[in-house]
Design a protein around this motif. Structure first.
Motif, mmCIF file in Angstrom:
data_model
loop_
_atom_site.group_PDB
_atom_site.id
_atom_site.type_symbol
_atom_site.label_atom_id
_atom_site.label_comp_id
_atom_site.label_asym_id
_atom_site.label_seq_id
_atom_site.Cartn_x
_atom_site.Cartn_y
_atom_site.Cartn_z
ATOM 1 N N LEU B 33 0.811 -1.217 0.000
ATOM 2 C CA LEU B 33 0.000 0.000 0.000
ATOM 3 C C LEU B 33 0.843 1.266 0.000
ATOM 4 N N TYR B 36 0.803 3.290 -2.991
ATOM 5 C CA TYR B 36 -0.337 4.193 -3.207
ATOM 6 C C TYR B 36 -0.256 5.389 -2.242
ATOM 7 N N THR B 77 -7.231 2.831 -0.513
ATOM 8 C CA THR B 77 -6.805 3.384 -1.809
ATOM 9 C C THR B 77 -7.983 4.062 -2.510
ATOM 10 N N GLN B 80 -8.732 2.456 -5.739
ATOM 11 C CA GLN B 80 -7.733 2.514 -6.823
ATOM 12 C C GLN B 80 -6.778 1.323 -6.833
ATOM 13 N N VAL B 81 -6.875 0.436 -5.845
ATOM 14 C CA VAL B 81 -5.935 -0.690 -5.777
ATOM 15 C C VAL B 81 -6.014 -1.511 -7.076
ATOM 16 N N ARG B 82 -4.844 -1.877 -7.578
ATOM 17 C CA ARG B 82 -4.795 -2.629 -8.844
ATOM 18 C C ARG B 82 -5.104 -4.105 -8.626
#
Lengths: 238, 238
Positions: B33, B36, B77, B80-82
């Protein structure tokens, strides 16, 4: 003089609907992925493959299934799945932990009648949390003298239960909807088995040959025939 | 004439390291994390809050913890976390299901010595899959006459175990590292309890007041003092 010391029943899809909720969750999963132009069959195929390969690490149950949906979503979208959809998948899993328990028709009457003349045991596989929660929510626990929640229904797991309760296999009847989990291992041990097919069977559970004809094997189409089968078994085994 | 019928031991962080692996997983989670720009403390705070709120639905254990890491990653996030990082989190969880079991120092010698004069039981909470797998991997199962894996260590759960094995509470000793799970419920039932603190305690487990002084409560700094404490208890309870 009863010739059967113990009647054990499976729970999921024998006493109450379970696969139905997994199908409902899968439908929701497929709908989420349709927004990424993932064809339904692709989503289901990848999910099924990941579920099977995750059994060793994540086992049976809602949490393992939810993790498999998450991995499948990442894979079929090439990593493009949005965080909000990942959250929706976790929420699908969480919803499965609290849904109402829908008993199959005839279950309560059959348990009530059977429990008058026999000691009943519930044997269910999966994680203790899911299974205990379902047993509690079902209102059926009072009919069972023992409740056994085991990680998997192997012949060894059944042998351990019989040994612990000092029950000879030929005085034991197992009742359930899954050939792989409820029928084959018990027949292999020398016990009696009654198959009550459910309307839908998870592909993994169905992937087994039913045993060749055995005098200790019965199939019924509905659980309300169980009391008759038990009487029949007691006659044969006299 | 022994005055103690049964000695039960907790497993995680009493016999072998567990929290250590959770901390390792958390460190990995925090590192993911950081990409991010999520501050470490924020990541840990959100994870802790989600873990606690998920206990009812997802329970204790690796799978519930993994789902909580996933939810926390989505939240901190802002979605937005991939996908690849979600996959990495699932992989962290999967790795936890197979790590080596590192026994705490003195455990094997203590179990060997205790098991000569007493019946031992292992009582561990969590999901059956994780816990049975750790017991198997530990090589310690031979020292235990019984292994009980329960969803949570409530007073009722202990009472059920004692009833099932026909053991009076005042002839029962529980040994473990968690005041909340191993000590307080057993003292409440009238049993004996031996606290062996572990170097790190999960915040949730520590969040309980230790009981007021009780003659049935002991604390030792290391498990190799357990045999002496048991002798002591047998003297007192004569």
């Amino acid at each position: 003089m009863p010739t059967i010391d113990l009647i054990a029943l499976d729970a999921d899809d024998t006493l109450w609907h379970t696969e139905y909720y997994y199908r409902q969750a899968q439908n929701h999963f497929v709908t989420l992925l349709a927004a990424y132009h993932v064809p339904e069959q692709t989503a289901l195929d990848v999910l099924h493959r990941i579920e099977i390969s995750n059994l060793t690490s994540f086992g049976y149950g809602i949490r393992g299934f939810t993790l498999s949906m998450i991995e499948a979503a990442v894979e079929v979208t090439g990593g493009q799945v949005r965080g909000s959809d990942i959250q929706s998948i976790v929420d699908i899993g969480r919803g499965m932990t609290t849904h109402e328990i829908r008993l199959l028709p005839g279950v309560e009457e059959t348990l009530e009648s059977l429990s008058k003349g026999h000691r009943l045991m519930l044997i269910t596989k999966g994680d203790a949390l899911d299974q205990q929660s379902k047993v509690d929510r079902s209102g059926m626990s009072g009919y069972f003298r023992w409740i056994e929640i085991i990680p998997d229904k192997t012949p060894q797991a059944y042998a351990d239960i019989l040994k612990r309760h000092d029950i000879p296999a030929d005085r034991f009847v197992m009742v359930g909807n899954s050939p792989r989990s409820d029928i084959v291992p018990v027949l292999d041990l020398g016990g009696w088995a009654v198959h009550v097919p459910y309307e839908m069977t998870w592909a993994h559970e169905a992937a087994v040959e039913l045993p060749e004809y055995s005098r200790r094997y019965f199939e019924i189409s509905h659980i309300d025939q169980l009391c008759d089968v038990i009487r029949n078994i007691e006659q044969i085994s006299l």
